[in-house]
Design an enzyme around this catalytic site. Structure first.
Site, mmCIF file in Angstrom:
data_model
loop_
_atom_site.group_PDB
_atom_site.id
_atom_site.type_symbol
_atom_site.label_atom_id
_atom_site.label_comp_id
_atom_site.label_asym_id
_atom_site.label_seq_id
_atom_site.Cartn_x
_atom_site.Cartn_y
_atom_site.Cartn_z
ATOM 1 N N CYS A 4 20.315 -42.443 -39.645
ATOM 2 C CA CYS A 4 19.603 -43.618 -40.161
ATOM 3 C C CYS A 4 19.300 -44.532 -38.976
ATOM 4 O O CYS A 4 20.205 -45.011 -38.293
ATOM 5 C CB CYS A 4 20.432 -44.360 -41.204
ATOM 6 S SG CYS A 4 19.698 -45.959 -41.640
ATOM 7 N N ASP A 30 10.337 -56.295 -35.458
ATOM 8 C CA ASP A 30 9.758 -55.009 -35.838
ATOM 9 C C ASP A 30 9.088 -54.371 -34.610
ATOM 10 O O ASP A 30 8.388 -55.049 -33.848
ATOM 11 C CB ASP A 30 8.729 -55.208 -36.958
ATOM 12 C CG ASP A 30 8.378 -53.904 -37.654
ATOM 13 O OD1 ASP A 30 8.729 -53.745 -38.826
ATOM 14 O OD2 ASP A 30 7.750 -53.031 -36.996
ATOM 15 N N ASN A 101 9.804 -53.768 -49.284
ATOM 16 C CA ASN A 101 9.098 -52.607 -49.802
ATOM 17 C C ASN A 101 10.151 -51.724 -50.466
ATOM 18 O O ASN A 101 11.209 -51.478 -49.875
ATOM 19 C CB ASN A 101 8.409 -51.842 -48.665
ATOM 20 C CG ASN A 101 7.245 -52.627 -48.065
ATOM 21 O OD1 ASN A 101 6.574 -53.369 -48.768
ATOM 22 N ND2 ASN A 101 7.018 -52.468 -46.776
ATOM 23 N N HIS A 114 15.834 -53.388 -45.944
ATOM 24 C CA HIS A 114 15.383 -54.379 -44.961
ATOM 25 C C HIS A 114 14.415 -55.358 -45.605
ATOM 26 O O HIS A 114 13.589 -54.977 -46.441
ATOM 27 C CB HIS A 114 14.741 -53.712 -43.745
ATOM 28 C CG HIS A 114 13.657 -52.732 -44.070
ATOM 29 N ND1 HIS A 114 13.920 -51.445 -44.489
ATOM 30 C CD2 HIS A 114 12.305 -52.852 -44.057
ATOM 31 C CE1 HIS A 114 12.778 -50.816 -44.704
ATOM 32 N NE2 HIS A 114 11.783 -51.642 -44.466
ATOM 33 N N HIS A 116 11.388 -57.821 -44.770
ATOM 34 C CA HIS A 116 10.370 -58.167 -43.777
ATOM 35 C C HIS A 116 10.130 -59.676 -43.813
ATOM 36 O O HIS A 116 10.030 -60.261 -44.901
ATOM 37 C CB HIS A 116 9.029 -57.512 -44.121
ATOM 38 C CG HIS A 116 8.983 -56.024 -43.993
ATOM 39 N ND1 HIS A 116 8.491 -55.392 -42.878
ATOM 40 C CD2 HIS A 116 9.352 -55.042 -44.845
ATOM 41 C CE1 HIS A 116 8.542 -54.082 -43.043
ATOM 42 N NE2 HIS A 116 9.058 -53.833 -44.241
HETATM 43 P P1 5GP Z 1 9.066 -50.153 -44.448
HETATM 44 O O1 5GP Z 1 7.702 -49.551 -44.492
HETATM 45 O O2 5GP Z 1 10.153 -49.115 -44.614
HETATM 46 O O3 5GP Z 1 9.249 -51.326 -45.384
HETATM 47 O O4 5GP Z 1 9.198 -50.791 -43.011
HETATM 48 C C1 5GP Z 1 9.856 -50.195 -41.954
HETATM 49 C C2 5GP Z 1 9.568 -51.027 -40.721
HETATM 50 O O5 5GP Z 1 10.461 -50.643 -39.702
HETATM 51 C C3 5GP Z 1 8.153 -50.815 -40.173
HETATM 52 O O6 5GP Z 1 7.489 -52.089 -40.142
HETATM 53 C C4 5GP Z 1 8.380 -50.231 -38.791
HETATM 54 O O7 5GP Z 1 7.444 -50.695 -37.833
HETATM 55 C C5 5GP Z 1 9.805 -50.664 -38.467
HETATM 56 N N1 5GP Z 1 10.533 -49.745 -37.606
HETATM 57 C C6 5GP Z 1 10.629 -48.406 -37.752
HETATM 58 N N2 5GP Z 1 11.409 -47.877 -36.787
HETATM 59 C C7 5GP Z 1 11.824 -48.933 -36.019
HETATM 60 C C8 5GP Z 1 12.653 -49.015 -34.856
HETATM 61 O O8 5GP Z 1 13.181 -48.035 -34.341
HETATM 62 N N3 5GP Z 1 12.865 -50.257 -34.349
HETATM 63 C C9 5GP Z 1 12.312 -51.378 -34.904
HETATM 64 N N4 5GP Z 1 12.581 -52.538 -34.313
HETATM 65 N N5 5GP Z 1 11.518 -51.329 -35.994
HETATM 66 C C10 5GP Z 1 11.280 -50.129 -36.544
HETATM 67 ZN ZN ZN Z 2 21.393 -47.055 -42.558
#
Ligand code: 5GP
Ligand code: ZN
Length: 129
Positions: A4, A30, A101, A114, A116
């Protein structure tokens, strides 16, 4: 949780630009920001999604949400002004989105809970209004 990415960030096994940390919560930038300010607030505990949360997680969720205005203030995207936002001296400006989300149809890509926090000058990528 093995494999993860956000657990690995919480464990400092992979780097992130951390903007807040306490015993339970981490917030970081992000990696692919959709707006000038784009922060993610996560619990250190692995919870896959808001859909896995129950009443027992309410205090944790509350602390995550309560962090959003504090982070917004620190990153220059706080709501300014007061009143009801429509009348006279209370005209508001600034502001941000704070959102989860949830699941495939909700656009969730990383299955570690998470929040945002997006803000700053528009346009923002892929977020509509
Ligand atoms: P989701 O679409 O799951 O709500 O958002 C996941 C977010 O995590 C995305 O905005 C993506 O850019 C961010 N993200 C994915 N992998 C990483 C990472 O390794 N580091 C950071 N800082 N953000 C990440
Ligand atoms: Zn986790």
């Amino acid at each position: 949780m093995d494999n993860c990415i956000f657990c690995k960030i919480a464990a400092k096994q992979i780097p992130a630009s951390v903007v807040y940390e306490d015993d339970e919560i981490l917030a970081f930038k992000d990696i692919h920001p959709a707006a000038p300010v784009h922060l993610l607030v996560i619990p250190k505990l692995h919870l896959a999604s808001l859909s896995d949360c129950t009443e027992e997680h309410a205090p944790l969720l509350g602390r995550m949400l309560a962090l959003a205005p504090k982070l917004a203030a620190e990153h220059g995207i706080a709501v300014k002004g007061g009143g009801d936002g429509q009348h006279g001296d209370g005209q508001r400006s600034g502001g941000y989105k704070a959102l989860f989300n949830v699941g495939p149809d909700g656009g969730q890509e990383v299955y570690h809970l998470h929040l945002h926090v997006y803000g700053g000058a528009r346009p923002w990528r892929g977020l509509g209004t």
